[in-house]
Design an enzyme around this catalytic site. Structure first.
Site, PDB file in Angstrom:
ATOM      1  N   GLU A  19       3.369   3.886  10.259  1.00  0.00           N
ATOM      2  CA  GLU A  19       4.540   3.816   9.385  1.00  0.00           C
ATOM      3  C   GLU A  19       4.679   5.070   8.517  1.00  0.00           C
ATOM      4  O   GLU A  19       5.311   5.042   7.472  1.00  0.00           O
ATOM      5  CB  GLU A  19       4.447   2.566   8.505  1.00  0.00           C
ATOM      6  CG  GLU A  19       4.425   1.275   9.294  1.00  0.00           C
ATOM      7  CD  GLU A  19       4.315   0.051   8.411  1.00  0.00           C
ATOM      8  OE1 GLU A  19       5.243  -0.190   7.622  1.00  0.00           O
ATOM      9  OE2 GLU A  19       3.309  -0.659   8.507  1.00  0.00           O
ATOM     10  N   SER A 145       6.470  -3.389   9.355  1.00  0.00           N
ATOM     11  CA  SER A 145       7.709  -2.735   9.796  1.00  0.00           C
ATOM     12  C   SER A 145       8.069  -3.036  11.245  1.00  0.00           C
ATOM     13  O   SER A 145       8.697  -2.226  11.915  1.00  0.00           O
ATOM     14  CB  SER A 145       7.619  -1.212   9.593  1.00  0.00           C
ATOM     15  OG  SER A 145       7.636  -0.913   8.226  1.00  0.00           O
ATOM     16  N   ARG A 247       7.035  -8.464  -1.617  1.00  0.00           N
ATOM     17  CA  ARG A 247       8.231  -9.050  -1.009  1.00  0.00           C
ATOM     18  C   ARG A 247       7.842 -10.020   0.096  1.00  0.00           C
ATOM     19  O   ARG A 247       7.050  -9.674   0.975  1.00  0.00           O
ATOM     20  CB  ARG A 247       9.109  -7.950  -0.420  1.00  0.00           C
ATOM     21  CG  ARG A 247      10.555  -8.355  -0.157  1.00  0.00           C
ATOM     22  CD  ARG A 247      11.285  -7.351   0.697  1.00  0.00           C
ATOM     23  NE  ARG A 247      10.885  -7.461   2.091  1.00  0.00           N
ATOM     24  CZ  ARG A 247      10.446  -6.444   2.828  1.00  0.00           C
ATOM     25  NH1 ARG A 247      10.343  -5.236   2.300  1.00  0.00           N
ATOM     26  NH2 ARG A 247      10.100  -6.632   4.082  1.00  0.00           N
ATOM     27  N   ASP A 249       8.836 -12.308   3.355  1.00  0.00           N
ATOM     28  CA  ASP A 249       9.786 -12.434   4.450  1.00  0.00           C
ATOM     29  C   ASP A 249       9.741 -13.864   4.964  1.00  0.00           C
ATOM     30  O   ASP A 249       8.668 -14.391   5.279  1.00  0.00           O
ATOM     31  CB  ASP A 249       9.450 -11.452   5.567  1.00  0.00           C
ATOM     32  CG  ASP A 249       9.671 -10.007   5.158  1.00  0.00           C
ATOM     33  OD1 ASP A 249      10.466  -9.780   4.220  1.00  0.00           O
ATOM     34  OD2 ASP A 249       9.061  -9.107   5.765  1.00  0.00           O
ATOM     35  N   GLU A 265       5.429 -13.485   6.161  1.00  0.00           N
ATOM     36  CA  GLU A 265       4.409 -12.604   5.595  1.00  0.00           C
ATOM     37  C   GLU A 265       4.806 -12.162   4.190  1.00  0.00           C
ATOM     38  O   GLU A 265       5.953 -12.313   3.775  1.00  0.00           O
ATOM     39  CB  GLU A 265       4.214 -11.365   6.479  1.00  0.00           C
ATOM     40  CG  GLU A 265       5.447 -10.488   6.623  1.00  0.00           C
ATOM     41  CD  GLU A 265       5.201  -9.295   7.525  1.00  0.00           C
ATOM     42  OE1 GLU A 265       4.246  -8.531   7.258  1.00  0.00           O
ATOM     43  OE2 GLU A 265       5.949  -9.123   8.487  1.00  0.00           O
ATOM     44  N   ASN A 267       4.692  -8.695   1.883  1.00  0.00           N
ATOM     45  CA  ASN A 267       4.525  -7.241   1.898  1.00  0.00           C
ATOM     46  C   ASN A 267       4.139  -6.766   0.504  1.00  0.00           C
ATOM     47  O   ASN A 267       4.937  -6.877  -0.429  1.00  0.00           O
ATOM     48  CB  ASN A 267       5.837  -6.568   2.315  1.00  0.00           C
ATOM     49  CG  ASN A 267       6.285  -6.986   3.699  1.00  0.00           C
ATOM     50  OD1 ASN A 267       5.777  -6.493   4.688  1.00  0.00           O
ATOM     51  ND2 ASN A 267       7.219  -7.930   3.764  1.00  0.00           N
ATOM     52  N   GLY A 271       9.201  -1.555   1.221  1.00  0.00           N
ATOM     53  CA  GLY A 271       9.862  -0.271   1.415  1.00  0.00           C
ATOM     54  C   GLY A 271      10.735   0.119   0.235  1.00  0.00           C
ATOM     55  O   GLY A 271      11.339  -0.724  -0.424  1.00  0.00           O
TER      56      GLY A 271
END
Length: 304
Positions: A19, A145, A247, A249, A265, A267, A271
């Site tokens: 990434e 990602s 964050r 998801d 998941e 994070n 991003g």
């Protein structure tokens, strides 16, 4: 402008993971935001000489804009702990747990959170036969990602050919149908719910290319379900012991109401590119990008 508690910032970006390009974009945006907020920023591409470069930079705090292995999995966090440098985002344990989707799922289950059925298997086992009913997803359990994701849909005759995968084991996960949601959490408080509308699978290009997806902020959904999504994100953040901004998801099958959620998941290094979700949620709440990244730096002062 008032003097900042941490004025000299080392901003880590790039790195050695799959990434890297996303991290370079995140880091460039964060550096610009921090300078606009009045900080002195030194950008450091995190390589093998990272410890020496941090020693030379003598920062008051470190902004971690790395993504993926070494930057998001607890490794860099451990180095920063040893160097006694305050840093943004989650610590060693929460970072390592969040990056390992198999372990984080165990934590989520123990906390009573809804997750999709999954297992770990070798590439040879996955390529030999279907290991669970279709549809299902095959993905690395320690990448982000949407790197290296295979989606097996209804009617797929053959399992995915993943013998060339670098990992010894991959995650096989039941496909969670429904709408793609995400909730950023700041200091334990969920910010809002975003729905991501993409053509087909929400893959790497959909996440990071302009026009790759459409973000609906806030998501248009019944209040009860909206609140449930916020609660799942906050509970996941707490269960893993996250700090700063993270964050969640989530998938939501709206046919099932509040019973239709599946937490995918968490994070710990969300991003921060121009198309990223957490900055959009901050903007919706009236928090400018410079204010958002400045808050992360000042939050790092709590690490000592």
């Amino acid at each position: 402008m008032t003097q900042k508690r941490h004025h000299r910032i080392a901003l880590l970006l790039g790195g050695r993971s799959a990434e890297r390009e996303v991290s370079l974009a995140s880091g460039a945006a964060c550096a610009e935001g921090l300078r606009a907020a009045g900080y002195e920023v030194e950008e450091i591409d995190a390589g093998r000489d990272l410890a020496a470069r941090l020693t030379a930079a003598r920062p008051d705090a470190v902004f971690n804009a790395l993504h993926g292995k070494w930057g998001e999995d607890g490794c860099v966090q451990g180095l920063l702990e040893l160097m006694e440098l305050p840093y943004t985002h989650s610590g060693v344990r929460a970072s390592a747990l969040s990056m390992d989707k198999h372990l984080s799922k165990a934590v989520f289950r123990a906390a009573g959170l809804p997750v999709a059925e999954s297992l770990l298997a070798s590439p040879a086992e996955i390529a030999a036969r279907h290991l669970m009913p279709l549809p299902y997803v095959v993905k690395p359990y320690d990448e982000g990602s949407s790197v290296g994701v295979h989606v097996l849909r209804e009617g797929a005759n053959a399992p995915p050919q993943v013998q060339g995968a670098l990992q010894e084991r991959l995650m096989v996960e039941a496909y969670a149908p429904g709408r793609e949601l995400t909730v950023a959490v700041r200091a334990g408080e969920p910010m809002t719910v975003t729905e991501i509308v993409a053509e087909g699978w929400y893959d790497y290009d959909a996440k990071y290319k302009l026009g790759g997806s459409r973000h609906v902020v806030p998501a248009e959904m019944p209040e009860e379900a909206f609140d449930a999504a916020m609660g799942i994100a906050a509970a996941a953040y707490q269960a893993l012991g996250c700090r700063g901004v993270a964050r969640a998801d989530i998938r939501w099958d709206d046919r099932k109401g509040v019973e239709g959620f599946a937490l995918l998941e968490m994070n710990t290094q969300p991003g921060m590119t121009p198309t990223s979700l957490a900055p959009e949620q901050a903007a919706y709440l009236g928090i400018s990008f410079p204010e958002f990244v400045a808050w992360m730096v000042e939050d790092a002062s709590c690490r000592r």
